[in-house]
Scaffold this motif. Structure first.
Motif: not given
Length: 419
Positions: A136, A142-143, A179-180, A237, A239-240, A242
């Motif tokens: 990550n 997530e982004s 996962s995205h 989870k 920011k950015q 998990q």
């Protein structure tokens, strides 16, 4: 000269002698239990080197950032060098988070850090190195930008792939992209997962490698005694990041690949659990190990790598229960103890220099007390130093202190300059 020799011997011990001894204690023969004629394929798994960059510790002075990068880079480089020299694994595989801020960098900065990474972890001739699994910190969570994923793939290789070594199928899966929600991101790993069984030899045991660990229920799946941190494995989870892959995705991965064992990174600390799932209507279990970080900046006391020995010769007597792999955690040298010793020696030098140049009468008093003690307890009646004519000398104090500070930094520089 005495000070230089003392510092040189001290630094050389911790930078070379002790490092060699600690890593050599992990030698394969000390823990493998294969038969004598076995020829296993030996793998070193390296998790989360996460090389420190200019933004890792925002707000710190630039000089401190520079020194921190040199110290952490040297720790990774030195240990990797001795792992390659003394353990000599056939294959080295990184489990993601190669960088700390790789997901944020523009191309110019990213390429400079890519070159730096390769200086820290040079590849060995006639040995395989795989570092295509993204973390990550490499691509985000997530982004995620498709350009960032493609950049990582271009320089490090396909993040969803498999190789056959030691008669085992090693499956590498980008579970972050899987996962995205963006189809542009998850299409490639999804297609890989759907077709992987068409490519793998069904007769070979399978091993899964990923960055973020699979989902677990911490109240029933404890990490075991080798974990440093107290308390259960964190399932959360932010920011950015998990800490685990979602449950349904995790189960789909296990049902599809049904590996004998899985190795993940991301958490930085060790965790060894069993992952239950159902395959072909039967209850199955996969062992999953979260590998310790190899970096001294990862928030753990003792960094480590994971050693994996693969031995699966053709044997008609072999049953499904025959274990074809063995694995062992290999601790790296204590990253902080040497600096505690360096500080202790420096403080002793500072004390002696202060007494000699600023408080010579106090030093003479201490020497007399020592001589009196020696007369009472040993044949020695006099110390070989004479301080009677020494006068207070502030200028000499600062000159000698400058020398005392310069010597260890100069010697450390000679050891660090190779990176």
């Amino acid at each position: 000269m005495v000070s230089f020799i003392t510092w040189f011997m001290l630094i050389h011990y911790f930078e070379r002698t002790n490092t060699r001894s600690v890593i050599n204690s992990c030698h394969w023969g000390s823990w493998e239990t294969w038969e004598k004629d076995a020829q296993p394929h030996r793998v070193a798994l390296v998790a989360d080197p996460q090389i420190v960059d200019d933004h890792s510790y925002a707000g710190r002075p630039r000089l401190l950032d520079y020194l921190l990068k040199k110290v952490t880079d040297n720790y990774l480089y030195r240990n990797h060098k001795y792992v390659q020299s003394y353990l000599d694994p056939d294959t080295v595989i990184f489990l993601g988070d190669l960088f700390d801020g790789g997901r944020e960098w523009e191309n110019k900065m990213w390429y400079e850090e890519y070159l730096r990474f390769n200086r820290i972890f040079p590849k060995k001739i006639n040995r395989r190195t795989i570092n295509s699994i993204p973390g990550n910190h490499d691509i985000g969570f997530e982004s995620i930008s498709p350009d960032v994923v493609n950049r990582f793939r271009t320089f490090f290789g396909e993040p969803n792939d498999y190789i056959v070594i030691g008669n085992h199928s090693i499956v590498m899966l980008d579970t972050i992209s899987l996962s995205h929600p963006n189809p542009e991101i998850h299409t490639a790993p999804t297609a890989f997962l759907e077709t992987i069984n068409d490519k793998l030899n069904p007769q070979l045991p399978r091993i899964l490698l990923l960055h973020v660990p699979l989902y677990r229920f911490t109240e029933t799946q404890a990490c075991g005694p080798l974990r440093e941190k107290s308390g259960p494995f964190p399932v959360q989870k932010g920011k950015q990041y998990q800490t685990v892959i979602e449950y349904e995705i995790s189960q789909r991965i296990l049902r599809t690949i049904h590996p004998e064992i899985a190795f993940a990174g991301d958490d930085h600390d060790y965790c060894d659990i069993n992952q239950p799932y159902i395959y072909n209507g039967k209850n199955k279990i996969t062992r999953e190990i979260a590998v310790k970080s190899a970096a001294m900046s990862s928030g753990i006391k003792r960094p480590a790598i994971q050693l994996l020995s693969l031995n699966n010769p053709y044997d008609p007597r072999k049953t499904d229960s025959t274990l074809t792999y063995q694995t062992e955690m290999c601790y790296m040298p204590d990253p902080y103890f040497p600096f505690k010793i360096y500080l202790g020696v420096f403080l002793v030098s500072l004390t002696l220099t202060s007494l000699m140049f600023l408080y010579p009468r106090k030093l003479e008093e201490y020497v007399r007390k020592c001589e009196l003690f020696l007369r009472q307890n040993s044949p020695v009646t006099r110390l070989p130093w004479n301080f009677h004519n020494i006068q207070r000398d502030p200028t000499g104090f600062w000159i000698h202190m400058g020398i005392q500070v310069t010597i260890p930094f100069f010697i450390l520089y000679l050891y660090y300059i190779t990176i």
